[in-house]
Design a protein around this motif. Structure first.
Motif, PDB file in Angstrom:
ATOM      1  N   LEU A  62      11.109  -0.661  -0.186  1.00 58.91           N
ATOM      2  CA  LEU A  62       9.908  -1.106  -0.891  1.00 58.91           C
ATOM      3  C   LEU A  62       8.893  -1.708   0.073  1.00 58.91           C
ATOM      4  CD1 LEU A  62       8.491  -1.387  -3.568  1.00 58.91           C
ATOM      5  CD2 LEU A  62       9.774  -3.499  -4.003  1.00 58.91           C
ATOM      6  N   VAL A  63       9.365  -2.410   1.095  1.00 57.69           N
ATOM      7  CA  VAL A  63       8.471  -2.974   2.116  1.00 57.69           C
ATOM      8  C   VAL A  63       7.698  -1.858   2.806  1.00 57.69           C
ATOM      9  CG1 VAL A  63       8.415  -4.087   4.381  1.00 57.69           C
ATOM     10  CG2 VAL A  63       9.747  -5.104   2.531  1.00 57.69           C
ATOM     11  N   ASN A  64       8.394  -0.808   3.197  1.00 58.17           N
ATOM     12  CA  ASN A  64       7.732   0.308   3.887  1.00 58.17           C
ATOM     13  C   ASN A  64       6.655   0.938   3.003  1.00 58.17           C
ATOM     14  OD1 ASN A  64       9.426  -0.114   6.062  1.00 58.17           O
ATOM     15  ND2 ASN A  64      10.902   1.451   5.435  1.00 58.17           N
ATOM     16  N   LYS A  65       6.974   1.070   1.735  1.00 54.41           N
ATOM     17  CA  LYS A  65       6.000   1.630   0.785  1.00 54.41           C
ATOM     18  C   LYS A  65       4.775   0.723   0.665  1.00 54.41           C
ATOM     19  CE  LYS A  65       5.799   3.110  -4.092  1.00 54.41           C
ATOM     20  NZ  LYS A  65       5.029   2.048  -4.707  1.00 54.41           N
ATOM     21  N   MET A  66       5.014  -0.598   0.570  1.00 59.62           N
ATOM     22  CA  MET A  66       3.913  -1.535   0.419  1.00 59.62           C
ATOM     23  C   MET A  66       3.046  -1.603   1.672  1.00 59.62           C
ATOM     24  SD  MET A  66       4.175  -2.527  -2.634  1.00 59.62           S
ATOM     25  CE  MET A  66       2.939  -3.808  -2.623  1.00 59.62           C
ATOM     26  N   LYS A  67       3.641  -1.442   2.840  1.00 62.33           N
ATOM     27  CA  LYS A  67       2.854  -1.451   4.075  1.00 62.33           C
ATOM     28  C   LYS A  67       1.820  -0.340   4.066  1.00 62.33           C
ATOM     29  CE  LYS A  67       6.126  -3.662   7.244  1.00 62.33           C
ATOM     30  NZ  LYS A  67       6.936  -3.523   8.486  1.00 62.33           N
ATOM     31  N   VAL A  68       2.230   0.837   3.600  1.00 60.57           N
ATOM     32  CA  VAL A  68       1.301   1.970   3.539  1.00 60.57           C
ATOM     33  C   VAL A  68       0.201   1.698   2.513  1.00 60.57           C
ATOM     34  CG1 VAL A  68       1.075   4.412   2.953  1.00 60.57           C
ATOM     35  CG2 VAL A  68       3.055   3.625   4.266  1.00 60.57           C
ATOM     36  N   GLU A  69       0.573   1.163   1.359  1.00 59.07           N
ATOM     37  CA  GLU A  69      -0.393   0.948   0.289  1.00 59.07           C
ATOM     38  C   GLU A  69      -1.371  -0.182   0.600  1.00 59.07           C
ATOM     39  OE1 GLU A  69       1.410   0.405  -3.510  1.00 59.07           O
ATOM     40  OE2 GLU A  69       2.564   2.264  -3.414  1.00 59.07           O
ATOM     41  N   MET A  70      -0.917  -1.178   1.329  1.00 56.39           N
ATOM     42  CA  MET A  70      -1.731  -2.380   1.513  1.00 56.39           C
ATOM     43  C   MET A  70      -2.450  -2.451   2.853  1.00 56.39           C
ATOM     44  SD  MET A  70       0.969  -5.113  -0.099  1.00 56.39           S
ATOM     45  CE  MET A  70       0.153  -6.514   0.639  1.00 56.39           C
ATOM     46  N   PHE A  71      -1.849  -1.913   3.891  1.00 57.22           N
ATOM     47  CA  PHE A  71      -2.368  -2.188   5.227  1.00 57.22           C
ATOM     48  C   PHE A  71      -2.739  -0.952   6.040  1.00 57.22           C
ATOM     49  CE2 PHE A  71       0.273  -5.954   4.246  1.00 57.22           C
ATOM     50  CZ  PHE A  71      -0.705  -6.936   4.377  1.00 57.22           C
ATOM     51  N   SER A  72      -2.632   0.257   5.484  1.00 59.02           N
ATOM     52  CA  SER A  72      -3.036   1.437   6.250  1.00 59.02           C
ATOM     53  C   SER A  72      -4.556   1.443   6.399  1.00 59.02           C
ATOM     54  CB  SER A  72      -2.555   2.721   5.565  1.00 59.02           C
ATOM     55  OG  SER A  72      -3.124   2.850   4.286  1.00 59.02           O
ATOM     56  N   SER A  73      -5.042   2.057   7.461  1.00 59.37           N
ATOM     57  CA  SER A  73      -6.458   1.989   7.819  1.00 59.37           C
ATOM     58  C   SER A  73      -7.367   2.676   6.811  1.00 59.37           C
ATOM     59  CB  SER A  73      -6.669   2.613   9.206  1.00 59.37           C
ATOM     60  OG  SER A  73      -6.199   3.951   9.213  1.00 59.37           O
ATOM     61  N   ASN A  74      -6.835   3.625   6.038  1.00 62.00           N
ATOM     62  CA  ASN A  74      -7.682   4.362   5.095  1.00 62.00           C
ATOM     63  C   ASN A  74      -7.700   3.753   3.697  1.00 62.00           C
ATOM     64  OD1 ASN A  74      -5.068   4.953   4.509  1.00 62.00           O
ATOM     65  ND2 ASN A  74      -5.353   7.163   4.276  1.00 62.00           N
ATOM     66  N   CYS A  75      -7.165   2.547   3.536  1.00 57.04           N
ATOM     67  CA  CYS A  75      -7.160   1.893   2.223  1.00 57.04           C
ATOM     68  C   CYS A  75      -8.556   1.376   1.886  1.00 57.04           C
ATOM     69  CB  CYS A  75      -6.182   0.719   2.214  1.00 57.04           C
ATOM     70  SG  CYS A  75      -4.451   1.220   2.189  1.00 57.04           S
ATOM     71  N   ASP A  76      -8.976   1.560   0.641  1.00 62.16           N
ATOM     72  CA  ASP A  76     -10.220   0.991   0.143  1.00 62.16           C
ATOM     73  C   ASP A  76      -9.896  -0.382  -0.437  1.00 62.16           C
ATOM     74  OD1 ASP A  76     -12.601   0.301  -0.992  1.00 62.16           O
ATOM     75  OD2 ASP A  76     -12.681   1.973  -2.410  1.00 62.16           O
ATOM     76  N   THR A  77     -10.452  -1.421   0.176  1.00 65.52           N
ATOM     77  CA  THR A  77     -10.099  -2.781  -0.254  1.00 65.52           C
ATOM     78  C   THR A  77     -10.473  -3.036  -1.709  1.00 65.52           C
ATOM     79  OG1 THR A  77     -12.199  -3.559   0.682  1.00 65.52           O
ATOM     80  CG2 THR A  77     -10.244  -3.783   2.053  1.00 65.52           C
ATOM     81  N   HIS A  78     -11.531  -2.367  -2.213  1.00 71.96           N
ATOM     82  CA  HIS A  78     -11.905  -2.584  -3.610  1.00 71.96           C
ATOM     83  C   HIS A  78     -10.800  -2.135  -4.556  1.00 71.96           C
ATOM     84  CE1 HIS A  78     -15.864  -3.534  -2.142  1.00 71.96           C
ATOM     85  NE2 HIS A  78     -16.317  -3.741  -3.367  1.00 71.96           N
ATOM     86  N   SER A  79      -9.957  -1.197  -4.114  1.00 69.66           N
ATOM     87  CA  SER A  79      -8.876  -0.715  -4.983  1.00 69.66           C
ATOM     88  C   SER A  79      -7.791  -1.765  -5.170  1.00 69.66           C
ATOM     89  CB  SER A  79      -8.260   0.562  -4.399  1.00 69.66           C
ATOM     90  OG  SER A  79      -7.555   0.288  -3.195  1.00 69.66           O
ATOM     91  N   PHE A  80      -7.796  -2.812  -4.344  1.00 75.64           N
ATOM     92  CA  PHE A  80      -6.792  -3.869  -4.469  1.00 75.64           C
ATOM     93  C   PHE A  80      -7.121  -4.843  -5.601  1.00 75.64           C
ATOM     94  CE2 PHE A  80      -6.247  -3.304   0.368  1.00 75.64           C
ATOM     95  CZ  PHE A  80      -5.381  -2.249   0.168  1.00 75.64           C
ATOM     96  N   ILE A  81      -8.364  -4.815  -6.077  1.00 73.64           N
ATOM     97  CA  ILE A  81      -8.802  -5.714  -7.136  1.00 73.64           C
ATOM     98  C   ILE A  81      -8.772  -4.961  -8.455  1.00 73.64           C
ATOM     99  CG2 ILE A  81     -10.636  -7.231  -7.954  1.00 73.64           C
ATOM    100  CD1 ILE A  81      -9.355  -8.099  -5.325  1.00 73.64           C
ATOM    101  N   SER A  82      -8.223  -5.597  -9.456  1.00 75.47           N
ATOM    102  CA  SER A  82      -8.111  -4.962 -10.767  1.00 75.47           C
ATOM    103  C   SER A  82      -9.497  -4.670 -11.325  1.00 75.47           C
ATOM    104  CB  SER A  82      -7.354  -5.890 -11.719  1.00 75.47           C
ATOM    105  OG  SER A  82      -7.155  -5.260 -12.960  1.00 75.47           O
ATOM    106  N   PRO A  83      -9.737  -3.427 -11.804  1.00 76.52           N
ATOM    107  CA  PRO A  83     -11.034  -3.121 -12.429  1.00 76.52           C
ATOM    108  C   PRO A  83     -11.256  -4.007 -13.645  1.00 76.52           C
ATOM    109  CG  PRO A  83      -9.776  -1.107 -12.014  1.00 76.52           C
ATOM    110  CD  PRO A  83      -8.842  -2.264 -11.786  1.00 76.52           C
ATOM    111  N   SER A  84     -12.499  -4.283 -13.922  1.00 77.29           N
ATOM    112  CA  SER A  84     -12.871  -5.096 -15.094  1.00 77.29           C
ATOM    113  C   SER A  84     -13.166  -4.167 -16.263  1.00 77.29           C
ATOM    114  CB  SER A  84     -14.099  -5.953 -14.775  1.00 77.29           C
ATOM    115  OG  SER A  84     -14.652  -6.487 -15.966  1.00 77.29           O
TER     116      SER A  84
END
Length: 842
Positions: free
Chosen positions: A13-35
């Motif tokens: 699960l850690v390896n999966k989260m590293k890709v989802e949270m810290f990879s260079s192509n992540c859009d930071t806005h996607s980390f915030i829940s849409p309103s």
């Protein structure tokens, strides 16, 4: 539990989260829940060229496809439960669907949610707590808006009073703030979409308040309303940019600072107890943030209230995270607000809106060094505001915080950071319902996206439960060791095997491996037993014989308790030395024996003072007391294992490093403040009592204040040695072990002598090792039979209110008349807009 398979599951699960949270192509806005609320407002905008169609169909599609199973739209808390923010969000989504005549089933489910949950959710705002200003504006606005599109709203009896009160509160706010020359709160225009039809707004006033990016206070919902009212091209450009960036669900604030979002992610990782899994990733984030801060030429004053809140939230969070990781960020990076009276006034008048920022400011000042007077001022300011925020009621009755946030603030104010153990803090945040809240927005909290929050909590739960399994096994092993060597059955003093293990396990993360935890715990057990033997059991002759035996390291001539203590000590020292020799090829047995002899010699000196009645000077007492508290006896051998290249002789050079001497002094004084009465009764001496003897004009409160003042200053100095590299060349793991040791002493001696109590720590121990986590989403409970009974009770109540005699009720209040038609399937009736409104009542 199979620990190896559990570790493997955690790592996957850690390896999966590293890709989802810290990879260079992540859009930071996607980390915030849409309103859902703001997305619904964009979905309402008609296409200028085809007014019968929505301009942003992807926003409407998002609304159609993102309804929760129970019928709501909007964010849930960290345990998956709806919040009060869901009510206006659900109404806005219903309006959007009704406007375009789509999603009939979704509309019905949404109305069912409103009917079934309004009372329950509004109970959070009971009569003893002021209604939140934003809610009093937004919720009535959405109720009115729903009426205009023909939506029949049914409120259960228990919620009708609160709903009426919210309409009253809104009217008071509108009347009070309409002609205000200055904004003490978020301007009413930032709630443009929710303002009553009776509130006249000049189009030029809207355009005048547009930001350079075309938004109205960075609010998508308010900007959508502004565009529909004015057709302004700058508003349109903002909305087009927003939709292109977000592709469906939009955030409550736009644009958002991507760096702030990353800092929030790092903070979430740390407070959920997951730092050990993301060391490299979080370090990269912090290093980049530090470079950006240091490249700034000045700390600019924010241009408006929204910018001030986000800037203060970000700057104080960055300061705390960076300082905790050794970065020398200057304090004015977040203390800039102290120099701007207008911003301070805005903060004081917007406690609800700035509450999350003030928590961050207060937490940042936990890491204060000597001489940082601006941090002291920031601490006093934030503490005063937080205390006022959690008090019941305010002067104008417009401030509100949730019960969860109130609990977090009270925890911050009640328990000093130095007295908190990491393992229990992690548990608190895992169980905290609002742990996914980042900062306050206009009409809702900015939260981590549901998927990301769920995954992080799931990982945190697995990690915590894994630790509990490891800790329970080690504690059982330690109990056997203590019993086998006769330390748990001495017949006098304190039996603290569990306390000692709890202290080391709960204050340090898992990277401190089992050998180190067991070494520290065994040392603490021996120290407790031997100290009690010197204090209450042994005669001076017996104590001298034992001290001499430790000096020559030979048990010849010892018997009884003295022999048991020496044999257990000899076994422990040889065990530690053997492991170190095997791992590093160096023999440290003589160094270990010398450290233990210093400790025994200091105990003997103190026993001699007590039994002969000799009163030492303060200097003499502290020189001996710093050794007799025995913190160095614990941290120095463990430090050698944390950094094998560090010889123990270096740790003891020049009579210990400054950081070690500070730890020894602080631990001694913490003990003295809480133990002076007991030691006075036993005819002993400590620093509190010595101050009284040396200052006859002083009373006990003066003496305690004197010692606390020294403690406060020495803790700041100690923290500087721990966190800043230039003050100590000890490796970071060793310095952090020193910090963990101090936190243990602060925890035990924070407000009472908790170490001497047989019951005070039991609840915390059970939480640390035995009690399962209480997390809503981790193990959803099966439906209980009581739900059937609850349903029957609801049907009975519903039947009562459907009686013919209840069909038409009238009630007048203030300047409004409320009409309640009886049945849901009856005609809509005449629609009244302010000052007359119509409510449907079951």
């Amino acid at each position: 539990m199979d620990l190896s398979s559990e570790q493997s599951s955690i790592q996957s699960l850690v390896n999966k989260m590293k890709v989802e949270m810290f990879s260079s192509n992540c859009d930071t806005h996607s980390f915030i829940s849409p309103s859902a609320y703001d997305t619904a407002w964009l979905a309402m905008i008609p296409d200028p060229h085809q007014p019968s169609q929505p301009m942003f169909k992807n926003c409407l599609d998002w609304v159609l496809h993102n309804q929760k199973d129970e019928g709501s739209w909007g964010d849930c808390d960290a345990h998956g439960m709806p919040t009060i923010e869901c009510l206006p969000a659900t109404l806005a989504c219903i309006v959007a669907l009704k406007k375009w005549n789509v999603g009939t089933v979704c509309v019905e489910k949404g109305l069912g949610f409103i009917e079934a949950n309004t009372e329950k959710l509004l109970e959070a705002m009971d009569n003893h707590v002021p209604r939140p200003r934003w809610y009093a504006i937004v919720f009535p606005g959405m109720v009115e808006l729903a009426r205009t599109v023909g939506v029949r709203l049914i409120f259960l009896p228990g919620s009708s009073g609160v709903v009426s009160e919210l309409f009253n509160k809104r009217q008071q706010i509108l009347e009070k703030e309409k002609d205000a020359d200055t904004y003490q709160n978020l301007p009413l225009l930032s709630y443009l979409e929710a303002l009553a039809a009776s509130y006249e707004i000049d189009e030029n006033d809207i355009i005048k308040h547009l930001s350079s990016d075309g938004s109205l206070f960075q609010s998508p919902s308010a900007t959508a309303s502004a565009f529909m009212a004015t057709g302004n091209k700058h508003c349109l450009a903002y909305l087009l940019s927003l939709v292109e960036r977000c592709d469906g669900g939009v955030p409550a604030t736009y644009p958002m600072d991507g760096e702030l979002i990353k800092l929030c992610l790092v903070n979430q990782v740390f407070r959920l107890g997951l730092a050990e899994h993301f060391i490299e990733e979080t370090e990269k984030v912090l290093a980049k943030v530090y470079r950006n801060y240091m490249n700034q030429e000045s700390w600019a004053k924010p241009s408006n209230l929204v910018a001030a809140q986000q800037a203060l939230f970000k700057d104080s969070l960055a300061f705390r995270l960076l300082r905790m990781h050794g970065y020398a960020l200057p304090s004015d990076s977040f203390c800039w607000f102290l120099q701007h009276e207008d911003i301070r006034d805005q903060i004081e008048n917007n406690q609800e809106y700035f509450s999350c920022a003030m928590i961050n400011v207060y937490r940042a000042t936990d890491l204060m060094f000597s001489g940082e007077y601006d941090l002291q001022e920031a601490r006093s300011f934030s503490k005063k505001l937080l205390e006022k925020t959690v008090s019941v009621g305010t002067r104008d009755q417009t401030h509100f915080i949730s019960s969860n946030l109130r609990g977090v603030i009270e925890h911050e104010l009640r328990l000093p950071w130095f007295a908190r153990l990491d393992h229990l803090e992690h548990r608190m945040w895992i169980e905290e319902q609002d742990s996914n809240v980042l900062w306050m927005g206009k009409a809702s909290s900015h939260r981590l996206s549901c998927h990301l929050a769920d995954e992080l909590v799931r990982l945190a739960v697995q990690s915590y439960e894994f630790r509990q399994s490891v800790y329970k096994n080690e504690l059982e092993e330690l109990k056997r060791w203590s019993k086998d060597w006769g330390l748990s059955d001495m017949g006098f003093g304190r039996e603290k095997t569990t306390y000692c293990y709890f202290a080391i396990a709960s204050s340090c993360s898992l990277p401190y491996d089992s050998d180190i935890r067991m070494m520290v715990a065994k040392s603490a057990i021996l120290i407790t037993v031997a100290d009690d033997f010197f204090d209450m059991e042994g005669s001076l002759i017996q104590l001298k014989d034992l001290t001499d035996a430790v000096q020559r390291w030979d048990s010849k001539g010892l018997s009884g308790h003295s022999k048991i203590i020496f044999d257990a000590l000899d076994n422990l020292v040889r065990e530690i030395a053997t492991k170190y020799l095997q791992q590093q090829g160096r023999d440290i047995i003589n160094n270990l024996q010398d450290i233990w002899y210093e400790t025994f010699a200091s105990w003997f000196t103190e026993s001699t003072w007590g039994k002969t009645g000799r009163i030492p000077s303060m200097k003499e007492y502290l020189e001996t007391g710093m050794t007799s508290i025995a913190t160095h006896t614990i941290v120095l051998p463990a430090s050698c294992f944390l950094n094998p290249s560090l010889p123990i002789s270096k740790l003891r050079s020049q009579q210990y490093e400054s950081i070690t001497k500070l730890l020894m002094l602080i631990a001694r004084l913490l003990n003295d403040v809480q133990s002076y009465q007991k030691e006075k009764d036993e005819g002993k001496i400590n620093s509190v009592l010595l101050y009284l003897k040396e200052n006859p004009e002083a009373d006990i409160e003066d003496s305690i204040a004197f010692v606390r003042e020294i403690l406060d200053e020495k803790k700041k100095e100690f923290l500087q040695h721990v966190l800043m590299d230039e003050f100590s060349d000890l490796p970071k793991p060793c310095k952090h072990l020193h910090l963990s040791c101090l936190k243990v002493f602060q925890m035990f001696f924070n407000s009472t002598n908790g170490y001497d109590s047989n019951t005070q720590m039991l609840q915390d121990i059970n939480k640390a090792f035995y009690i399962p986590l209480e997390v809503g989403n981790s193990n959803p409970p099966k439906p209980l039979p009581l739900q059937t009974g609850a349903k029957k009770e609801y049907l009975k109540i519903n039947s009562y209110f459907n009686r013919p005699s209840m069909h038409y009720m009238r009630r007048s209040f203030a300047t409004r008349q409320i009409s309640w038609p009886a049945s849901r399937d009856g005609g809509l009736g005449k629609m009244f807009m302010p000052p007359k409104l119509r409510f449907c009542f079951t």
